[in-house]
Structures are given as C-alpha cells and as structure tokens.
Scaffold this motif. Structure first.
Motif, PDB file in Angstrom:
ATOM      1  N   UNK A   1      31.677  14.738  -7.664  1.00 41.22           N
ATOM      2  CA  UNK A   1      31.690  14.647  -9.125  1.00 41.22           C
ATOM      3  C   UNK A   1      30.355  14.147  -9.674  1.00 41.22           C
ATOM      4  N   UNK A   2      29.796  14.893 -10.608  1.00 41.71           N
ATOM      5  CA  UNK A   2      28.597  14.423 -11.305  1.00 41.71           C
ATOM      6  C   UNK A   2      28.848  14.353 -12.807  1.00 41.71           C
ATOM      7  N   UNK A   3      30.017  14.826 -13.240  1.00 41.54           N
ATOM      8  CA  UNK A   3      30.328  14.851 -14.670  1.00 41.54           C
ATOM      9  C   UNK A   3      31.478  13.918 -15.044  1.00 41.54           C
ATOM     10  N   UNK A   4      31.827  13.001 -14.140  1.00 41.64           N
ATOM     11  CA  UNK A   4      32.916  12.050 -14.391  1.00 41.64           C
ATOM     12  C   UNK A   4      32.401  10.635 -14.173  1.00 41.64           C
ATOM     13  N   UNK A   5      32.763   9.750 -15.087  1.00 41.73           N
ATOM     14  CA  UNK A   5      32.418   8.330 -14.963  1.00 41.73           C
ATOM     15  C   UNK A   5      33.715   7.528 -14.917  1.00 41.73           C
ATOM     16  N   UNK A   6      33.795   6.610 -13.964  1.00 38.82           N
ATOM     17  CA  UNK A   6      34.946   5.719 -13.831  1.00 38.82           C
ATOM     18  C   UNK A   6      34.536   4.341 -14.321  1.00 38.82           C
ATOM     19  N   UNK A   7      35.424   3.657 -15.041  1.00 40.31           N
ATOM     20  CA  UNK A   7      35.127   2.311 -15.527  1.00 40.31           C
ATOM     21  C   UNK A   7      36.412   1.488 -15.555  1.00 40.31           C
ATOM     22  N   UNK A   8      36.287   0.225 -15.200  1.00 34.62           N
ATOM     23  CA  UNK A   8      37.424  -0.695 -15.183  1.00 34.62           C
ATOM     24  C   UNK A   8      37.448  -1.520 -16.457  1.00 34.62           C
ATOM     25  N   UNK A   9      38.652  -1.861 -16.888  1.00 36.18           N
ATOM     26  CA  UNK A   9      38.857  -2.768 -18.018  1.00 36.18           C
ATOM     27  C   UNK A   9      39.962  -3.741 -17.648  1.00 36.18           C
ATOM     28  N   UNK A  10      39.927  -4.919 -18.287  1.00 38.44           N
ATOM     29  CA  UNK A  10      40.991  -5.899 -18.062  1.00 38.44           C
ATOM     30  C   UNK A  10      41.486  -6.432 -19.393  1.00 38.44           C
ATOM     31  N   UNK A  11      42.711  -6.956 -19.355  1.00 38.17           N
ATOM     32  CA  UNK A  11      43.338  -7.499 -20.562  1.00 38.17           C
ATOM     33  C   UNK A  11      44.306  -8.599 -20.157  1.00 38.17           C
TER      34      UNK A  11
END
Length: 107
Positions: free
Chosen positions: A47-57
């Motif tokens: 994959x070169x067109x996908x970005x993964x990112x984490x979030x917390x709450x």
C-alpha cells in the motif's frame, strides 16, 4: 453487508462481496504493573495510498491522536500481507482506541 467500509476492506486485503470478520484483534495483558492493550491486524504489504493512524479516547466522544508504545510489523499470512501489532499502556484509567484508515495521494 458486513459493516466494514470498502476502503477498509481494500487496506486489509479483504473481499468486499464476502462477509468478513473484524480484521482488528485486541488483547489485554493485566499481569504486570500496568495494563497493556495490544491491537493486531493484517494489511496489504504494497500500500502506498493508505495511511493508518491511531486515536484514543476516555469517553468515546473526544478523540486525540495516539502513538503506540511499541509497533511491530512482520510477515503476514502470505507474502502480499504484513502483520502489525501495536501496544498501548492502558494505565489506571479506562481508555478506548481506534484505528483510522485514510486514502492519500501515492508518492
């Protein structure tokens, strides 16, 4: 019909016309001094067109960017896949984590 958006199906190498189970697996280790939550998943390796990112709450309303304490990327179930395991210190407060999948312009 499985509730997984097509963009996520693409990023995880799933079939959009087939009912898939949740690709994100969660484990909680509470045996040490602090609880450790580990989320793992497989993604397409090219994959070169996908970005993964984490979030917390803390309340499922307000989300902030989160950085795993440790993130390990290794071989997946076949050569086209990568297995990712991200670990977070849960501490003594309840926390929720989510993984964002975003389409970006390829480099």
């Amino acid at each position: 019909g499985d509730g997984i958006p097509n963009l996520v199906e693409y990023a995880f190498g799933l079939e959009p016309t087939r009912l898939d189970t949740n690709p994100l697996k969660i484990a909680l280790n509470v045996s040490g001094p602090t609880a450790i939550a580990t989320a793992s998943y497989e993604r397409l390796a090219v994959l070169s067109d996908i970005q993964f990112s984490w979030q917390s709450s803390a309340d499922l309303v307000t989300w902030t960017p989160a950085t795993p304490d440790q993130e390990v990327v290794g071989s997946g179930r076949d050569p086209s896949m990568q297995r990712v395991a991200a670990s977070f210190s849960a501490g003594d407060q309840m926390k929720f984590f989510r993984l964002g999948v975003t389409r970006v312009s390829p480099p």
